[in-house]
Design a protein around this motif. Structure first.
Motif, short mmCIF file in Angstrom:
data_model
loop_
_atom_site.label_atom_id
_atom_site.label_comp_id
_atom_site.label_asym_id
_atom_site.label_seq_id
_atom_site.Cartn_x
_atom_site.Cartn_y
_atom_site.Cartn_z
N ARG A 96 31.12 64.66 63.01
CA ARG A 96 31.20 63.23 62.71
C ARG A 96 32.26 62.60 63.61
N ALA A 97 31.91 61.50 64.23
CA ALA A 97 32.87 60.76 65.04
C ALA A 97 32.70 59.29 64.75
N GLY A 98 33.80 58.57 64.66
CA GLY A 98 33.76 57.14 64.42
C GLY A 98 34.54 56.39 65.48
N ILE A 99 33.98 55.26 65.90
CA ILE A 99 34.68 54.42 66.86
C ILE A 99 34.73 52.99 66.33
N ARG A 100 35.70 52.25 66.80
CA ARG A 100 35.86 50.86 66.42
C ARG A 100 35.80 50.01 67.68
N LEU A 101 35.03 48.94 67.62
CA LEU A 101 34.91 48.01 68.73
C LEU A 101 35.25 46.61 68.22
N ARG A 102 36.25 46.00 68.81
CA ARG A 102 36.61 44.63 68.45
C ARG A 102 36.28 43.75 69.64
N GLY A 103 35.37 42.81 69.43
CA GLY A 103 34.90 41.98 70.53
C GLY A 103 35.43 40.57 70.48
N VAL A 104 35.86 40.09 71.65
CA VAL A 104 36.30 38.71 71.79
C VAL A 104 35.51 38.06 72.93
#
Length: 151
Positions: A96-104
Protein backbone atom coordinates in the motif's frame (compact mmCIF):
# COMPACT_ATOMS: atom_id res chain seq x y z
CA UNK A 1 -19.66 14.47 -18.03
CA UNK A 2 -20.21 15.36 -21.65
CA UNK A 3 -17.91 13.41 -23.93
CA UNK A 4 -15.34 15.71 -25.49
CA UNK A 5 -15.82 18.50 -22.92
CA UNK A 6 -12.71 17.64 -20.93
CA UNK A 7 -9.88 20.15 -20.86
CA UNK A 8 -7.01 19.22 -23.11
CA UNK A 9 -3.63 18.74 -21.46
CA UNK A 10 -0.98 20.52 -23.50
CA UNK A 11 2.11 19.78 -21.46
CA UNK A 12 3.36 17.93 -18.41
CA UNK A 13 6.66 18.90 -16.87
CA UNK A 14 9.24 18.27 -15.67
CA UNK A 15 9.76 15.18 -17.80
CA UNK A 16 10.27 13.03 -14.68
CA UNK A 17 6.58 13.64 -13.85
CA UNK A 18 5.24 11.94 -16.96
CA UNK A 19 5.41 8.57 -15.15
CA UNK A 20 3.29 9.95 -12.30
CA UNK A 21 0.74 11.31 -14.75
CA UNK A 22 0.53 7.97 -16.56
CA UNK A 23 0.19 6.11 -13.24
CA UNK A 24 -2.75 8.32 -12.23
CA UNK A 25 -4.39 8.41 -15.67
CA UNK A 26 -7.80 6.71 -15.81
CA UNK A 27 -7.30 5.19 -19.26
CA UNK A 28 -4.78 2.51 -18.42
CA UNK A 29 -4.56 0.51 -21.63
CA UNK A 30 -8.35 0.25 -21.82
CA UNK A 31 -8.23 -2.54 -19.22
CA UNK A 32 -8.90 -0.46 -16.12
CA UNK A 33 -12.36 -0.40 -14.59
CA UNK A 34 -13.57 2.38 -12.32
CA UNK A 35 -16.33 3.20 -9.90
CA UNK A 36 -16.85 6.58 -8.29
CA UNK A 37 -19.01 8.72 -6.08
CA UNK A 38 -19.46 12.47 -5.74
CA UNK A 39 -20.61 14.31 -2.61
CA UNK A 40 -23.11 16.89 -3.89
CA UNK A 41 -22.63 19.39 -1.04
CA UNK A 42 -18.84 19.44 -0.83
CA UNK A 43 -17.89 18.63 -4.41
CA UNK A 44 -15.58 15.85 -3.19
CA UNK A 45 -15.06 12.76 -5.34
CA UNK A 46 -14.08 9.20 -4.45
CA UNK A 47 -12.85 7.13 -7.37
CA UNK A 48 -11.73 3.49 -7.24
CA UNK A 49 -9.82 2.28 -10.29
CA UNK A 50 -9.06 -1.40 -10.81
CA UNK A 51 -5.69 -1.76 -12.50
CA UNK A 52 -4.50 -4.72 -14.51
CA UNK A 53 -1.67 -6.75 -13.09
CA UNK A 54 1.66 -5.03 -13.63
CA UNK A 55 3.75 -8.05 -12.72
CA UNK A 56 5.35 -8.92 -9.41
CA UNK A 57 8.20 -6.44 -9.86
CA UNK A 58 5.94 -3.43 -10.51
CA UNK A 59 2.97 -3.65 -8.17
CA UNK A 60 0.61 -0.63 -8.26
CA UNK A 61 1.71 0.55 -4.80
CA UNK A 62 5.39 0.50 -5.82
CA UNK A 63 4.73 2.22 -9.12
CA UNK A 64 2.71 4.99 -7.42
CA UNK A 65 5.29 5.53 -4.66
CA UNK A 66 8.26 5.55 -7.05
CA UNK A 67 6.51 7.91 -9.48
CA UNK A 68 5.66 10.34 -6.67
CA UNK A 69 9.18 10.27 -5.25
CA UNK A 70 10.61 11.25 -8.64
CA UNK A 71 8.13 14.11 -9.05
CA UNK A 72 7.88 16.49 -6.07
CA UNK A 73 6.21 19.17 -8.21
CA UNK A 74 3.99 18.32 -11.18
CA UNK A 75 3.09 21.09 -13.61
CA UNK A 76 0.19 20.44 -15.97
CA UNK A 77 -0.57 22.97 -18.69
CA UNK A 78 -4.17 22.71 -19.89
CA UNK A 79 -5.74 24.52 -22.82
CA UNK A 80 -7.13 27.19 -20.45
CA UNK A 81 -4.85 27.26 -17.39
CA UNK A 82 -1.82 25.78 -15.69
CA UNK A 83 -2.03 23.77 -12.48
CA UNK A 84 0.91 23.11 -10.19
CA UNK A 85 0.70 20.11 -7.86
CA UNK A 86 2.94 19.68 -4.84
CA UNK A 87 3.39 15.92 -4.50
CA UNK A 88 4.32 14.10 -1.29
CA UNK A 89 4.42 10.47 -0.26
CA UNK A 90 1.84 10.16 2.52
CA UNK A 91 1.94 6.42 3.23
CA UNK A 92 4.52 3.77 2.34
CA UNK A 93 3.54 0.38 3.76
CA UNK A 94 4.16 -2.96 2.07
CA UNK A 95 1.37 -3.52 -0.45
CA UNK A 96 0.00 0.00 0.00
CA UNK A 97 1.30 3.43 -0.91
CA UNK A 98 -0.39 6.79 -0.52
CA UNK A 99 0.45 10.12 -2.07
CA UNK A 100 -0.93 13.61 -1.59
CA UNK A 101 -1.27 16.15 -4.38
CA UNK A 102 -2.17 19.76 -3.62
CA UNK A 103 -2.99 21.72 -6.73
CA UNK A 104 -2.95 25.47 -7.23
CA UNK A 105 -3.80 27.48 -10.32
CA UNK A 106 -1.19 29.65 -11.98
CA UNK A 107 -2.24 32.66 -9.86
CA UNK A 108 -1.69 30.71 -6.62
CA UNK A 109 -5.37 29.95 -5.94
CA UNK A 110 -5.83 26.46 -4.39
CA UNK A 111 -8.09 24.34 -6.61
CA UNK A 112 -7.78 20.73 -5.50
CA UNK A 113 -6.46 18.56 -2.72
CA UNK A 114 -6.07 14.91 -3.63
CA UNK A 115 -5.18 11.75 -1.77
CA UNK A 116 -4.33 8.69 -3.87
CA UNK A 117 -3.68 5.22 -2.45
CA UNK A 118 -2.31 2.35 -4.48
CA UNK A 119 -3.22 -1.07 -3.06
CA UNK A 120 -1.87 -4.37 -4.32
CA UNK A 121 -4.24 -7.33 -4.61
CA UNK A 122 -3.59 -10.96 -5.45
CA UNK A 123 -4.55 -10.58 -9.12
CA UNK A 124 -4.30 -6.86 -9.85
CA UNK A 125 -4.31 -3.62 -7.94
CA UNK A 126 -6.44 -0.64 -7.05
CA UNK A 127 -5.96 3.08 -7.09
CA UNK A 128 -8.26 4.86 -4.68
CA UNK A 129 -8.46 8.59 -5.26
CA UNK A 130 -10.24 11.24 -3.20
CA UNK A 131 -10.37 14.75 -4.62
CA UNK A 132 -11.85 17.83 -3.01
CA UNK A 133 -11.76 21.56 -3.70
CA UNK A 134 -11.25 22.05 0.07
CA UNK A 135 -8.60 20.37 2.23
CA UNK A 136 -8.45 16.61 2.75
CA UNK A 137 -9.76 15.98 6.25
CA UNK A 138 -10.77 13.13 8.51
CA UNK A 139 -13.89 12.28 6.50
CA UNK A 140 -11.96 11.97 3.23
CA UNK A 141 -9.21 9.92 4.87
CA UNK A 142 -11.83 7.62 6.38
CA UNK A 143 -13.46 7.20 2.95
CA UNK A 144 -10.11 6.14 1.50
CA UNK A 145 -9.53 3.67 4.36
CA UNK A 146 -12.96 2.10 3.81
CA UNK A 147 -12.39 1.86 0.04
CA UNK A 148 -8.96 0.28 0.59
CA UNK A 149 -10.37 -2.24 3.06
CA UNK A 150 -13.14 -3.26 0.64
CA UNK A 151 -10.93 -3.47 -2.43
Amino acid sequence: MIDGAESEIRDIHPAACRNLFETLDRSYGGRAGSLGFRHAKTGAYLLVIKRPDLGASRRPSERLRDAAMSCPRLVMAYDSTTLVYDVTVDDARPGRAGIRLRGVEQGGEPVIDMLVVGKDTATSGRLIRVMTPARIGKVERRAVDVAVARS
